[in-house]
Scaffold this motif. Structure first.
Motif, PDB file in Angstrom:
ATOM      1  N   THR A 180      11.918  -1.324   7.805  1.00  0.00           N
ATOM      2  CA  THR A 180      11.198  -1.975   8.884  1.00  0.00           C
ATOM      3  C   THR A 180      10.670  -1.579   9.908  1.00  0.00           C
ATOM      4  OG1 THR A 180      13.544  -1.538  10.029  1.00  0.00           O
ATOM      5  CG2 THR A 180      13.210  -3.545   8.319  1.00  0.00           C
ATOM      6  N   ALA A 181      10.539  -0.142   9.807  1.00  0.00           N
ATOM      7  CA  ALA A 181      10.099   0.555  10.738  1.00  0.00           C
ATOM      8  C   ALA A 181       8.318   0.873  10.478  1.00  0.00           C
ATOM      9  CB  ALA A 181      10.697   2.079  11.246  1.00  0.00           C
ATOM     10  N   ILE A 182       8.182   0.725   9.163  1.00  0.00           N
ATOM     11  CA  ILE A 182       6.952   1.063   8.732  1.00  0.00           C
ATOM     12  C   ILE A 182       6.222  -0.344   8.457  1.00  0.00           C
ATOM     13  CG2 ILE A 182       5.617   2.047   6.897  1.00  0.00           C
ATOM     14  CD1 ILE A 182       7.625   4.438   6.926  1.00  0.00           C
ATOM     15  N   VAL A 183       7.037  -1.186   7.586  1.00  0.00           N
ATOM     16  CA  VAL A 183       6.548  -2.369   7.192  1.00  0.00           C
ATOM     17  C   VAL A 183       6.475  -3.529   7.905  1.00  0.00           C
ATOM     18  CG1 VAL A 183       6.648  -4.215   5.090  1.00  0.00           C
ATOM     19  CG2 VAL A 183       6.922  -1.701   4.856  1.00  0.00           C
ATOM     20  N   GLN A 184       5.281  -4.284   8.338  1.00  0.00           N
ATOM     21  CA  GLN A 184       5.375  -5.483   8.960  1.00  0.00           C
ATOM     22  C   GLN A 184       6.795  -6.451   8.632  1.00  0.00           C
ATOM     23  OE1 GLN A 184       2.957  -4.822   6.864  1.00  0.00           O
ATOM     24  NE2 GLN A 184       3.528  -6.376   5.447  1.00  0.00           N
ATOM     25  N   TYR A 185       7.208  -7.219   9.420  1.00  0.00           N
ATOM     26  CA  TYR A 185       8.420  -8.179   9.080  1.00  0.00           C
ATOM     27  C   TYR A 185       8.013  -8.926   8.054  1.00  0.00           C
ATOM     28  CZ  TYR A 185      12.341 -10.383  10.555  1.00  0.00           C
ATOM     29  OH  TYR A 185      13.684 -11.009  10.604  1.00  0.00           O
ATOM     30  N   GLY A 186       9.017  -9.070   6.977  1.00  0.00           N
ATOM     31  CA  GLY A 186       8.818  -9.710   5.805  1.00  0.00           C
ATOM     32  C   GLY A 186      10.173 -10.471   5.496  1.00  0.00           C
ATOM     33  N   ILE A 187      10.091 -11.136   4.387  1.00  0.00           N
ATOM     34  CA  ILE A 187      11.116 -12.021   4.184  1.00  0.00           C
ATOM     35  C   ILE A 187      12.295 -11.488   3.123  1.00  0.00           C
ATOM     36  CG2 ILE A 187      11.849 -14.234   3.446  1.00  0.00           C
ATOM     37  CD1 ILE A 187      10.803 -14.373   6.098  1.00  0.00           C
TER      38      ILE A 187
END
Length: 563
Positions: A521-528
């Motif tokens: 979550t620190a690298i990838v944009q918000y996802g489901i």
């Protein structure tokens, strides 16, 4: 012709897995890590008169012991995202305080220098129980008996009626009406890798990192921030390799919040790896439905209506999606058939067991069992071939898009064509001849026929608690390599390969030059996340859209450079 999409390629994620070089939660080693073991209830239902941790605290290597009284006001309740009318939601905390209501209910957390010391000390902790009557039968729970949550007055969590069409008139118009008791047994998912959590708090930066074997890293981060009371942008969730989920890791568990809180209190990393016994007791269960179907039909096998009265065993409390799962059964009760009237009457009940939740189809396979068994009952009642009854009730291709009596729209389909192909491939007529010959010889041979319509690739919808969209970022690095950041969280589905295939073909690069990043979550944009057969259908579409935007931007830059 596409170089990669649709072609046979070696999966990019496989080498590290088959060589034993991949990292699961338990493979991650941090200096000064403390280990946690849980004391869990041996009773399905009991009051806790006291917890004596005196001897356990004296055990070698023990650093701390936490009970429900230590954390009940400091960590929020386990979240339930389901919103149903008049739903009763128990205030379920990460550790039991005055009462336990299922075998495996955590009572205390023992923190020690290593996993062995924690387990040994947990054996020394004494719990004074006052055993209470347990409710383990869902139908009995619906009728009364011992109440698990006294504040609700009964064990009924909710009642729901859904469906369209005049079911009373539909059944009354039938030449035959058939009833059958149906059981979808409760089961334990038992992923190869049990759950695991590692938490590390950095007090100087006030940042908490949680490694968890989860299917929903971003949603987990949001819920843990609320439970622990830490700003979401100070909480990082990392999902390394996940050894199977099947829906059982599409959740937010007590242990995930508690481990984060323990690390914050003690200033050292804390790790818990679930044992197989704990996995059977305290990871969600699946299915758990007992009901009665009633189907009406004409003499030629045409179905006039279907009613399903079901008691859903929800377990002792709600996990993230517990109450919603039986409603998915109702959505799919039409199956592959054109049924003019359908009604489902759900009674969701509390029992003294672990909560049920999403597992492999999450309510939809239960519906398939119900409707397919009902169609077989019609065939048996009328002395017709089960295939003939199915064909009679299939919608024709020109009837699509088709609105079902459960409120869904089927966009397209050729069910007759699909069944004909399956019968041809199986040699159905020959099998029936062999069956007749065998029965003449006194041997019993069965031939099963089933159809299945799935609601999956769950996308943006009011029915999705978290929205249903998916995210992607695609970058071309200065050296020409490509990075794909996906909000999906694959754990065996193969998206590291399929997304790389897609990017390589669209951008004209070698597939080996594409790296797919997920689960941080620190690298990838918000996802489901990854569940419901959605990661490629929705997440892959997000990747494609991001690539199209990238190509458009690159074209503008190229036009500028070329004057």
């Amino acid at each position: 012709m596409a170089r990669y999409v649709g072609q046979r390629v070696k999966r990019t994620e496989d080498p590290r897995l088959i060589k034993g070089l991949a990292h699961y939660v338990d493979d991650i080693r941090l200096p000064d890590t403390l280990h946690v073991a849980f004391v869990r209830s041996i009773y399905a239902h009991a009051r806790i008169n006291g917890v004596d941790a005196g001897e356990a605290l004296k055990a070698p290597g023990v650093v701390a012991i936490f009970t429900g009284k230590d954390v009940s006001e400091k960590i929020g309740p386990v979240p339930c995202a389901s919103a149903l009318p008049e739903l009763k939601v128990p205030d379920h905390r990460v550790l039991a305080t005055d009462k336990v209501y299922f075998v495996g209910h955590p009572i205390a957390a023992v923190v020690a220098a290593d996993a062995y010391a924690a387990r040994d000390a947990a054996e020394l902790l004494m719990v004074d129980y006052e055993e209470l009557p347990a409710v383990v039968n869902a139908e009995e729970a619906a009728q009364g008996g011992a109440v698990i949550h006294e504040q609700f007055g009964s064990n009924v969590a909710y009642k729901l009626t859904a469906g369209e069409g005049d079911i009373v008139a539909a059944l009354a118009s039938a030449d035959r009406r058939i009833k059958q008791r149906i059981i979808n047994q409760r089961l334990a998912p038992v992923a190869m890798e049990p759950r695991g959590v590692l938490a590390r708090y950095l007090p100087g930066e006030q940042e908490l990192t949680v490694w968890s074997s989860t299917q929903i890293p971003h949603l987990l981060r949001t819920q843990l921030a609320l439970m622990i009371g830490i700003p979401e942008n100070k909480l990082r969730v990392i999902t390394p390799e996940v050894g199977g989920g099947f829906g059982s890791k599409l959740n937010v568990y007590a242990e995930e919040a508690l481990l984060g809180w323990i690390s914050m209190q003690l200033g050292r990393p804390a790790k818990w790896i679930e044992t197989r016994r704990e996995n059977m007791q305290a990871t969600i269960h699946g299915r758990g439905q007992v009901g009665e179907i009633e189907i009406g039909c004409k003499a030629d096998g045409t179905v006039t209506g279907l009613r399903y009265n079901v008691v859903a065993d929800l377990g002792a409390y709600h996990q993230l999606l517990t109450p919603a799962i039986p409603t998915l059964t109702g959505l799919m009760l039409s199956g592959a058939y054109k049924i003019p009237a359908i009604q489902i009457n759900v009674t969701g009940v509390f029992t003294n067991k672990m909560a049920t939740d999403a597992y492999r189809g999450a309510g939809r396979p239960e519906a398939t069992y119900v409707v397919e068994r009902a169609i077989d009952l019609v065939a048996a009642e009328l002395g017709l071939d089960p295939v003939a009854v199915r064909r009679r009730n299939f919608p024709a291709p020109e009837e699509f898009p088709l609105k079902t009596a459960t409120g869904l729209f089927y966009d397209s389909g050729n069910y007759e064509g699909a069944l004909a192909k399956a019968l041809e491939n199986a040699g159905y007529e020959r099998l029936r001849e062999e069956q007749r010959a065998a029965r003449e010889q006194g041997r019993i041979v069965g031939i099963g026929v089933s159809t299945y319509v799935e609601i999956c690739a769950l996308g943006p919808s009011q029915a999705m608690p978290a929205g249903g969209w998916e995210s992607a970022t695609v970058r071309i690095e200065p050296t020409g390599t490509v990075t794909v950041l996906t909000g999906a969280s694959p754990h065996g589905q193969g998206q590291e390969t399929s997304f790389a295939q897609l990017a390589a073909d669209e951008l004209g690069v070698d597939m080996g030059d594409v790296t797919v990043v997920h689960g941080d979550t620190a690298i990838v944009q918000y996802g489901i996340g990854t569940f419901g057969s959605r990661a490629t259908a929705v997440g892959g579409t997000a990747v494609f859209v991001a690539i199209e935007k990238l190509k458009e931007k690159a074209s503008k830059i190229a036009a500028h450079m070329l004057g």
